[in-house]
Design a protein around this motif. Structure first.
Motif, PDB file in Angstrom:
ATOM      1  N   LYS A 194       0.826  -1.202   0.000  1.00  0.00           N
ATOM      2  CA  LYS A 194       0.000   0.000   0.000  1.00  0.00           C
ATOM      3  C   LYS A 194       0.862   1.254   0.000  1.00  0.00           C
ATOM      4  CE  LYS A 194      -3.737   2.265   2.589  1.00  0.00           C
ATOM      5  NZ  LYS A 194      -4.627   2.167   3.786  1.00  0.00           N
ATOM      6  N   PHE A 197       2.674   1.935  -3.547  1.00  0.00           N
ATOM      7  CA  PHE A 197       1.870   2.588  -4.578  1.00  0.00           C
ATOM      8  C   PHE A 197       1.457   4.005  -4.174  1.00  0.00           C
ATOM      9  CE2 PHE A 197       1.253  -1.885  -5.926  1.00  0.00           C
ATOM     10  CZ  PHE A 197       1.724  -1.743  -7.225  1.00  0.00           C
ATOM     11  N   ASN A 198       1.374   4.256  -2.889  1.00  0.00           N
ATOM     12  CA  ASN A 198       1.091   5.623  -2.435  1.00  0.00           C
ATOM     13  C   ASN A 198       2.262   6.548  -2.763  1.00  0.00           C
ATOM     14  OD1 ASN A 198      -0.566   7.601  -0.945  1.00  0.00           O
ATOM     15  ND2 ASN A 198       1.061   7.512   0.575  1.00  0.00           N
ATOM     16  N   LYS A 201       1.899   7.826  -6.367  1.00  0.00           N
ATOM     17  CA  LYS A 201       0.591   8.354  -6.773  1.00  0.00           C
ATOM     18  C   LYS A 201       0.687   9.522  -7.739  1.00  0.00           C
ATOM     19  CE  LYS A 201       0.211  11.270  -2.627  1.00  0.00           C
ATOM     20  NZ  LYS A 201      -0.590  11.538  -1.396  1.00  0.00           N
ATOM     21  N   ASP A 202       1.786  10.254  -7.720  1.00  0.00           N
ATOM     22  CA  ASP A 202       1.922  11.405  -8.609  1.00  0.00           C
ATOM     23  C   ASP A 202       2.768  11.107  -9.845  1.00  0.00           C
ATOM     24  OD1 ASP A 202       0.406  13.060  -6.914  1.00  0.00           O
ATOM     25  OD2 ASP A 202       2.156  13.516  -5.687  1.00  0.00           O
ATOM     26  N   LYS A 208       1.908  -1.830 -12.360  1.00  0.00           N
ATOM     27  CA  LYS A 208       1.115  -2.436 -11.286  1.00  0.00           C
ATOM     28  C   LYS A 208       1.179  -3.955 -11.368  1.00  0.00           C
ATOM     29  CE  LYS A 208      -1.898   1.586 -10.969  1.00  0.00           C
ATOM     30  NZ  LYS A 208      -3.291   2.100 -11.023  1.00  0.00           N
TER      31      LYS A 208
END
Length: 291
Positions: A194, A197-198, A201-202, A208
């Motif tokens: 988690k 991937f955070n 995010k930009d 993925k």
């Protein structure tokens, strides 16, 4: 069997003992402590999926990513064609951060067995220097090297895990330009999925459908190969630094490194330290406070 209902995808497979053992190895870190039924052996909850293993050897994948997780088992591809990545240099005061991603296919097995591929942590530096060039020549791979000057610039706005996440992601983006990525992509886990991937995010593009596994270098050949290539790049970078400064740069970040860095600053000046070292390390404070 595949069932779609209420926007939830459910896939049911009948697996053998070997496949269940591999599944258990893959998703151990996502294991739930208390199965919901006495008929359930294990339950796992990776991102966007719940995996339930029954006593009957029936395995149910349920969630938005059920088809992805199930596909790894359906075709028994877990240890055949796969991609893996690893990083080196994150615990060293001196030298760059090196991240490598590579692909290992079925046809590479005999070649890799002949080299006795293992995690780079189990190989001496001299062994790395012999094996890595052969891997570089043979395997499709992507290697990124973040030198100390650039690291010290980006670390003001990106912590170490963010830097690693961005480098792993970019390595896979580059690798995908050389060859289509296989279904199974493995990262030697340095942060929870988690968080990974955070951190991204930009980013304009994110690879993925990645599996995050602790100690993956000892379980997946592609990760082991990536680890070896990254280690080789790190050692080569240190060698070039030593030739440039006519100085021996020690690995790690212990007391011996502090003493080495103090001597380096005394000879070359404080401004040169940012060109060879990671300035956010505690070594910097200890060194500069005693100069």
């Amino acid at each position: 069997m595949i069932v779609k209902g209420d926007h939830i995808l459910t896939i049911t497979l009948e697996l053998n003992d070997k496949q269940i053992a591999l599944l258990n190895s893959l998703y151990q870190e996502y294991k739930r402590d208390n199965p919901i039924s006495p008929y359930v052996l294990y339950m796992y909850q990776p991102q966007d999926c719940v995996i339930t293993v029954y006593n009957s050897k029936k395995v149910v994948f349920q969630g938005n990513q059920a088809d992805y997780y199930a596909s790894l088992l359906k075709d028994n591809e877990l240890y055949s064609n796969h991609a893996g990545s690893d990083e080196v240099g994150t615990g060293d005061f001196y030298g760059p951060i090196c991240v490598c991603a590579c692909i290992v296919g079925d046809n590479d097995e005999m070649f890799l067995n002949s080299l006795g591929i293992r995690d780079s942590k189990m190989l001496s530096d001299s062994q790395i220097m012999i094996i890595a060039p052969k891997l570089i020549k043979k395997l499709k791979h992507s290697l990124l090297i973040l030198d100390n000057l650039k690291y010290n610039q980006v670390h003001h706005t990106n912590n170490m895990n963010v830097i690693k996440a961005k480098m792993h992601n970019q390595a896979y983006i580059n690798l995908a330009k050389k060859q289509t990525l296989p279904k199974l992509i493995v990262i030697d886990q340095f942060t929870p999925q988690k968080n990974y991937f955070n951190y991204l995010k930009d980013e304009p593009k994110v690879i993925k459908d990645i599996i995050f596994v602790t100690k993956a270098e000892s379980k997946y050949t592609a990760v082991a190969c990536a680890s070896i290539i990254a280690r080789y790049a790190f050692l080569e970078s240190l060698k070039k630094m030593e030739e440039q400064y006519q100085w021996q740069f020690l690995k790690g970040a212990g007391k011996a490194v502090d003493e080495n860095a103090k001597a380096f600053v005394n000879k070359f000046g404080k401004d040169k330290l940012k060109l060879v070292a990671k300035m956010n390390f505690k070594n910097t404070i200890r060194v500069l406070n005693e100069i």
